[in-house]
Design a protein around this motif. Sequence first.
Motif, PDB file in Angstrom:
ATOM      1  N   PRO A  12      77.277  54.740  73.523  1.00  0.00           N
ATOM      2  CA  PRO A  12      78.829  54.764  73.362  1.00  0.00           C
ATOM      3  C   PRO A  12      79.273  56.227  73.446  1.00  0.00           C
ATOM      4  O   PRO A  12      78.524  57.135  73.701  1.00  0.00           O
ATOM      5  N   ILE A  13      80.325  56.252  73.490  1.00  0.00           N
ATOM      6  CA  ILE A  13      81.223  57.549  73.018  1.00  0.00           C
ATOM      7  C   ILE A  13      81.541  57.812  71.656  1.00  0.00           C
ATOM      8  O   ILE A  13      82.382  56.763  71.265  1.00  0.00           O
ATOM      9  N   ARG A  14      81.066  58.709  70.859  1.00  0.00           N
ATOM     10  CA  ARG A  14      81.316  58.778  69.485  1.00  0.00           C
ATOM     11  C   ARG A  14      82.345  60.036  69.168  1.00  0.00           C
ATOM     12  O   ARG A  14      83.212  59.601  68.200  1.00  0.00           O
ATOM     13  N   GLY A  15      82.168  61.229  69.845  1.00  0.00           N
ATOM     14  CA  GLY A  15      83.201  62.077  69.605  1.00  0.00           C
ATOM     15  C   GLY A  15      82.884  62.695  68.228  1.00  0.00           C
ATOM     16  O   GLY A  15      83.919  63.166  67.603  1.00  0.00           O
ATOM     17  N   SER A  16      81.757  62.544  67.585  1.00  0.00           N
ATOM     18  CA  SER A  16      81.713  63.337  66.421  1.00  0.00           C
ATOM     19  C   SER A  16      80.334  64.172  66.356  1.00  0.00           C
ATOM     20  O   SER A  16      79.506  63.703  66.837  1.00  0.00           O
ATOM     21  N   PRO A  17      80.411  64.993  65.605  1.00  0.00           N
ATOM     22  CA  PRO A  17      79.055  66.020  65.536  1.00  0.00           C
ATOM     23  C   PRO A  17      77.773  65.155  65.013  1.00  0.00           C
ATOM     24  O   PRO A  17      78.292  64.311  64.092  1.00  0.00           O
ATOM     25  N   SER A  18      76.798  65.199  65.498  1.00  0.00           N
ATOM     26  CA  SER A  18      75.441  64.495  65.313  1.00  0.00           C
ATOM     27  C   SER A  18      75.558  63.120  65.463  1.00  0.00           C
ATOM     28  O   SER A  18      74.622  62.462  65.573  1.00  0.00           O
ATOM     29  N   GLY A  19      76.735  62.692  65.863  1.00  0.00           N
ATOM     30  CA  GLY A  19      76.887  61.104  66.241  1.00  0.00           C
ATOM     31  C   GLY A  19      76.442  60.221  65.082  1.00  0.00           C
ATOM     32  O   GLY A  19      77.143  59.142  65.100  1.00  0.00           O
ATOM     33  N   VAL A  20      75.687  60.292  64.335  1.00  0.00           N
ATOM     34  CA  VAL A  20      75.169  59.418  63.244  1.00  0.00           C
ATOM     35  C   VAL A  20      76.452  59.070  62.401  1.00  0.00           C
ATOM     36  O   VAL A  20      76.845  59.987  61.696  1.00  0.00           O
ATOM     37  N   GLY A  21      76.643  57.780  62.102  1.00  0.00           N
ATOM     38  CA  GLY A  21      77.820  57.409  61.396  1.00  0.00           C
ATOM     39  C   GLY A  21      79.326  57.986  61.931  1.00  0.00           C
ATOM     40  O   GLY A  21      80.051  57.387  61.342  1.00  0.00           O
ATOM     41  N   GLY A  22      79.279  58.278  63.234  1.00  0.00           N
ATOM     42  CA  GLY A  22      80.757  58.728  63.836  1.00  0.00           C
ATOM     43  C   GLY A  22      81.522  57.723  64.255  1.00  0.00           C
ATOM     44  O   GLY A  22      81.003  56.494  64.533  1.00  0.00           O
ATOM     45  N   HIS A  23      82.789  57.611  64.453  1.00  0.00           N
ATOM     46  CA  HIS A  23      83.853  56.405  64.777  1.00  0.00           C
ATOM     47  C   HIS A  23      83.289  56.447  66.308  1.00  0.00           C
ATOM     48  O   HIS A  23      83.349  57.348  67.110  1.00  0.00           O
TER      49      HIS A  23
END
Length: 413
Positions: free
Chosen positions: A253-264
Amino acid sequence: MTTKAELLELISHGENSGVEFKRDDVRPEQLAKEIVAFANFQGGQVLLGVDDDGSICGIQRENLEHWLVDTVFSRYIHPQIIPYYKEIRISENQHVAVITISTGVTKPYVVRQRDREDIYIRVGSTSRLATREQQARLFASGGMLYAEKLPVSGSGLSDLSQDRLKDYLLSIVGENEVPDNSKGWHTLLSKLGFMTESETGAPPVCTIAGLILFGLSPRRLLPNAGIRWMAFAGKEKSYKSLEDRLFDEPLVPIRGSPSGVGGHILENGLLESLFMAMRPFVSEELDNLDDSLRRQRSWAYPLEALRESVINAVVHRDWTRYEEIEVVRYADCLSVLSPGALQNSMTVEKMIAGQRSPRNNLIVSVLRDYGYVDSRGMGVRSKIIPLLLENNGTVPEFEATEDYLKTVMYQRM
């Protein structure tokens, strides 16, 4: 096999996919062919001193075991195979030699003769030269071929999602910048294994891993990509399904948050789209509300177990197979089918015990970056089995064949 009675019982059933009869005056390359075929398949036994029709002629060759080791196994078979050899007495003057070969762990095994190497497989009661597709599967199962890094003909940079690549590099991996031209992208993606450069100077093409992870429409160039989702009202497949869909989109997906884990998640990947489609068929809203005044949802299967089963199918599937992953919901269970046999001598028992044998290391690595895969890689043992036992009171079933691994999860008892 240790007794005369057991041997005679085996002979009475004739030759099959695991048993071959030979006289002991067989040519060494012919015997090597049968042994290699068994090692490349599921193992088997060669009975020396038995005619094709099952009549017992007994062994005549002197120092037979020494001839086998020194000539057949040492000169004609590669890599090395260590068989189990036993002679069983049939009568005063008759003995039959039993050569037992286990399935090999360093496939493919070959017969070396006349400056060539021939790969044989067992098909029914005969040993045949492997086709190119069968050879590819043997190389992959032996860890000598990384199919996920094979080039996909006709593909190029335009087939990959630039937005997802940028999100992965900047937000997940933590790069400071991304290339600003095609040449730079080609160089970077080739280093990462998502594309592969040609020695002839032709433009780079996508690898299977690159196209699966970031491809805009992977099935256009790779027909076995994606996931097929089906739902049936009954306990078996029928002509009419409640839903039948093929999902064809980038895996990540595209998460757009550092580290990706748990990001929206800003834009779904393949797994998110699949689970959105599955949701009405494997869960239902309850009448009672939670603290946020939202209706609670009851799942027919633990969500984490569902997720782990599908992810396992994605990361361990065999890309030399031409079928897509298949997820099917029935009235009483849900099955997840991943194309390809277990590799590197892995068995269902070893898998349940927690042994790991990843087939697609690059895909696993990227999914770990996104938080889909944990560092232990023991989801069957630590998630699927205990979660189903705890929540459903059921035990999942695992069926492993030469063509697929199927996981079946049952609803609450």
